[in-house]
Motif scaffolding. Structure first.
Motif, short mmCIF file in Angstrom:
data_model
loop_
_atom_site.label_atom_id
_atom_site.label_comp_id
_atom_site.label_asym_id
_atom_site.label_seq_id
_atom_site.Cartn_x
_atom_site.Cartn_y
_atom_site.Cartn_z
N ALA A 207 54.97 48.81 15.24
CA ALA A 207 55.20 49.56 14.00
C ALA A 207 54.12 49.30 12.97
CB ALA A 207 56.57 49.19 13.42
N ASP A 208 53.57 48.09 12.94
CA ASP A 208 52.52 47.78 11.95
C ASP A 208 51.12 48.17 12.42
OD1 ASP A 208 52.01 45.95 13.93
OD2 ASP A 208 52.37 44.16 12.70
N GLY A 209 51.03 48.88 13.55
CA GLY A 209 49.73 49.33 14.05
C GLY A 209 49.05 48.38 15.01
N THR A 210 49.61 47.18 15.18
CA THR A 210 49.02 46.20 16.09
C THR A 210 49.10 46.70 17.54
OG1 THR A 210 49.71 44.42 14.62
CG2 THR A 210 49.09 43.80 16.87
N ILE A 211 48.03 46.49 18.29
CA ILE A 211 48.00 46.87 19.71
C ILE A 211 48.19 45.60 20.54
CG2 ILE A 211 46.67 47.93 21.57
CD1 ILE A 211 47.48 49.85 19.34
N ARG A 212 49.18 45.63 21.44
CA ARG A 212 49.46 44.46 22.27
C ARG A 212 49.33 44.83 23.75
NH1 ARG A 212 49.45 39.85 19.61
NH2 ARG A 212 50.99 38.92 21.04
N GLU A 213 48.83 43.86 24.54
CA GLU A 213 48.76 44.03 26.00
C GLU A 213 50.14 43.72 26.58
OE1 GLU A 213 46.04 44.95 27.57
OE2 GLU A 213 44.53 44.72 25.99
N VAL A 214 50.67 44.64 27.40
CA VAL A 214 52.01 44.44 27.96
C VAL A 214 51.99 44.69 29.47
CG1 VAL A 214 53.21 45.04 25.82
CG2 VAL A 214 52.69 46.83 27.48
N GLU A 215 52.88 43.97 30.14
CA GLU A 215 53.15 44.19 31.57
C GLU A 215 54.54 44.79 31.67
OE1 GLU A 215 51.95 41.52 35.26
OE2 GLU A 215 53.73 40.73 34.26
N VAL A 216 54.64 45.96 32.29
CA VAL A 216 55.90 46.70 32.32
C VAL A 216 56.41 46.78 33.76
CG1 VAL A 216 57.02 48.90 31.83
CG2 VAL A 216 55.24 48.05 30.30
N PHE A 217 57.65 46.34 33.96
CA PHE A 217 58.34 46.50 35.24
C PHE A 217 59.25 47.72 35.08
CE2 PHE A 217 57.11 42.14 34.92
CZ PHE A 217 56.73 41.78 36.21
N ILE A 236 51.78 40.23 27.30
CA ILE A 236 50.83 39.36 28.02
C ILE A 236 49.50 39.29 27.27
CG2 ILE A 236 51.87 39.78 30.27
CD1 ILE A 236 49.60 41.79 30.80
N THR A 237 49.56 39.53 25.96
CA THR A 237 48.32 39.55 25.17
C THR A 237 47.57 38.23 25.28
OG1 THR A 237 49.37 41.08 23.62
CG2 THR A 237 47.38 39.95 22.88
N GLU A 238 48.28 37.12 25.13
CA GLU A 238 47.62 35.81 25.18
C GLU A 238 47.09 35.53 26.58
OE1 GLU A 238 46.91 34.12 22.52
OE2 GLU A 238 47.91 35.70 21.37
N ARG A 239 47.87 35.95 27.58
CA ARG A 239 47.41 35.73 28.96
C ARG A 239 46.14 36.51 29.25
NH1 ARG A 239 51.55 37.41 33.48
NH2 ARG A 239 50.36 39.34 33.59
N VAL A 240 46.11 37.77 28.77
CA VAL A 240 44.92 38.60 28.98
C VAL A 240 43.72 37.99 28.26
CG1 VAL A 240 43.89 40.86 28.50
CG2 VAL A 240 46.22 40.70 29.39
N LYS A 241 43.97 37.49 27.06
CA LYS A 241 42.88 36.87 26.30
C LYS A 241 42.33 35.65 27.04
CE LYS A 241 41.93 34.72 21.81
NZ LYS A 241 42.51 34.30 20.51
N ALA A 242 43.25 34.84 27.59
CA ALA A 242 42.81 33.66 28.35
C ALA A 242 42.05 34.08 29.61
CB ALA A 242 44.02 32.80 28.72
#
Length: 526
Positions: A207-217, A236-242
């Motif tokens: 809602a605040d415009g932030t883009i997050r990396e997600v894994e969807v089942f 999984i934003t932090e995982r992708v960053k790592a």
């Protein structure tokens, strides 16, 4: 009489059946309240009302109760009217023999209806459990209509994660959240519905415009006879960053490794160049010496020929006086016999220089990326000529080459592997020893073994021999990349295997196994 006949027929089929016989509408209504029937059999015409009126009353009492009409009418219109009104079946009075099959059909229909009723109850229970699990689950969960992408339902965790209320989420389409284009989202939903894919990697907008990396089942789900799409969303934003940081570190390590590989390659080329120069100097030395000797012989032969000519002239002039004939110089015979051998040696020397230079050219093209059909035995011969100067001071080389089919491969890269194995075998000898090079073909694979009589490798080091930077050599004598590069060339670039057997004090055997590969259509046309 009809009623008695029907009861008798039912008793023959269902001996334990109990009956309540009624004739008037009031008796019928009263019986419905006192006697819960499993089946109602009614005449079409009754004393004070009709079978159709009885059917209406029965359906009001229990819409699921089986109802049979007995009629004396011979036209089908009456029967159709009864069936449309809700009767399960009908029997003509002149054909009561159908009673048995009709009752069996009623029983089967009741069984199917009961099974359906139980299925519906179970479905309602499952949906109730689902809604409880869905609403109270801590994981972010969405239910989506795959036809238009609308969000049909969202749990509290989804509202908390995305920053919209549940009502706001239900007013959105998934394309309002997913950063992919509409067509891409539609295509991916189709794959999830068809169960071609269950795990997706998306980028979702909050809602605040932030883009997050997600894994969807995601997958299909049936709710109230609607085929919908469930989605369980994990951030999984932090995982992708790592992972990206790991990739960056890997690239930096790879760059450093490439630099070291280049250094080793340049060092190897320097060693090879020195060896080649030495090999060239030897044949060129005796070529020069032989040519100098040949030049002297030619001069002497020329002088001799001149004297012969002069002497012949003198003899011709003094023939009448009886002068002694001129005798040929005995060295001429030796010169004439030596000249062919000298020329032969010169040609052999030139041929040897040519082969060494050609082998060096063939071997040095290690950066060539294209594949080609190659004779592995010929590759080994080229490599042996190039590294011969490195080997000849440490070991005798024994060759046992079998008959091999051509191999679709990177010849220059395999030359690099063979050179690494041969040089390592040579350097493993503390005293002068032996190296055995063998090739054979078996089980649709080409096999190459390099065995030495050197010092061998300790068992605790065997498993690490192919690790980058691992070496058992003294500091300054190896980077530890030769075998790791060879392993990569054999396994990754050729789909083969590189194996080692070794025992301290008894030498080592490195065996390369290369499967026969066929070029692809594109490669074959190149």
């Amino acid at each position: 009489m009809d009623a008695e006949l029907i009861q008798h027929g039912v008793k023959e089929i269902i001996p334990w059946a109990e009956f309540r016989l009624v004739e008037s509408q009031d008796e019928f209504i009263s019986a419905l309240g006192q006697f819960k029937p499993n089946l109602i059999i009614s005449d079409y015409l009754l004393p004070d009302f009709t079978g159709l009126e009885a059917l209406r009353l029965a359906l009001e009492y229990d819409p699921e109760i089986p109802f049979l009409i007995i009629t004396g009418a011979t036209n089908e219109e009456t029967a159709v009217e009864c069936i449309r009104a809700g009767a399960w079946n009908y029997i003509l009075k002149d054909n009561l023999m159908r009673l048995g099959p009709v009752l069996e059909g009623v029983a089967e229909r009741r069984r199917l209806r009961e099974a359906h009723r139980q299925d519906l109850e179970q479905l309602r229970e499952r949906e109730a459990r689902y809604r409880s699990l869905f609403r109270n689950n801590h994981a972010v969960m969405l239910i989506i209509n795959p036809d238009d992408g609308r969000i049909v339902d969202a749990n509290a965790a989804a509202a908390s994660y995305y920053g919209w209320s549940r009502e706001q989420l239900l007013a959105k389409r998934i394309t309002d959240i997913n950063t992919m284009g509409h067509e891409e989202v539609k295509r991916e939903m189709g794959r999830a519905i068809d169960e071609q894919r269950k795990v997706f990697h998306f980028r979702h907008r909050l809602a605040d415009g932030t883009i997050r990396e997600v894994e969807v089942f995601a997958g299909p789900i049936q709710i109230e006879k609607r085929r919908l799409l469930y989605s369980i969303v994990h951030d999984i934003t932090e995982r992708v960053k790592a992972q990206r940081e790991l990739v960056k570190a890997h690239e930096e390590l790879k760059a450093a490794q490439s630099f070291l590989v280049q250094q080793e390659k340049m060092a190897s080329i320097g060693v090879l160049a020195a060896g080649v120069a030495h090999e060239i100097n030897n044949p060129m030395g005796y070529i020069g010496s032989n040519l100098n000797t040949l030049q002297k012989y030619a001069t002497k032969l020329n002088d001799h020929c001149q004297r012969q000519e002069e002497r012949i002239k003198e003899l011709m002039e003094a023939d009448a006086s009886g002068a002694t004939p001129y005798r040929r110089d005995p060295g001429v015979d030796r010169i004439l016999s030596d000249l062919p051998e000298l020329v032969k040696e010169c040609l052999e020397g030139v041929e040897r220089v040519t082969q060494i230079v050609l082998s060096l050219k063939s071997f040095s093209r290690v950066d060539q990326t294209s594949r080609d059909m190659a004779d592995i035995n010929a590759c080994l011969e080229d490599t042996l000529r190039v590294v011969f100067n490195e080997l000849k001071y440490n070991a005798n080389v024994h060759k046992d080459f079998g008959e091999l089919p051509p191999l679709w491969c990177h010849p220059q890269k395999l030359n690099q592997v063979f050179a690494n194995l041969l040089v390592n075998a040579s350097q493993s000898h503390e005293k002068f020893g032996d190296i055995w090079v063998r090739t054979w073909f078996a089980d649709d694979e080409i096999h190459i073994s390099v065995r030495d009589s050197g010092s061998g490798v300790a068992s605790e080091h065997l498993e690490r021999l192919f690790e980058p930077f691992f070496t058992t050599k003294e500091v300054g004598k190896g980077t530890g990349l030769g075998l790791s590069i060879s392993y990569d060339i054999v396994t990754r670039k050729h789909g083969g295997r590189l194996e080692v057997e070794s025992e301290p004090g008894k030498g080592s055997t490195f065996t390369v196994h290369l499967p026969l590969l066929q070029p692809s259509d594109d490669e074959a046309q190149q």
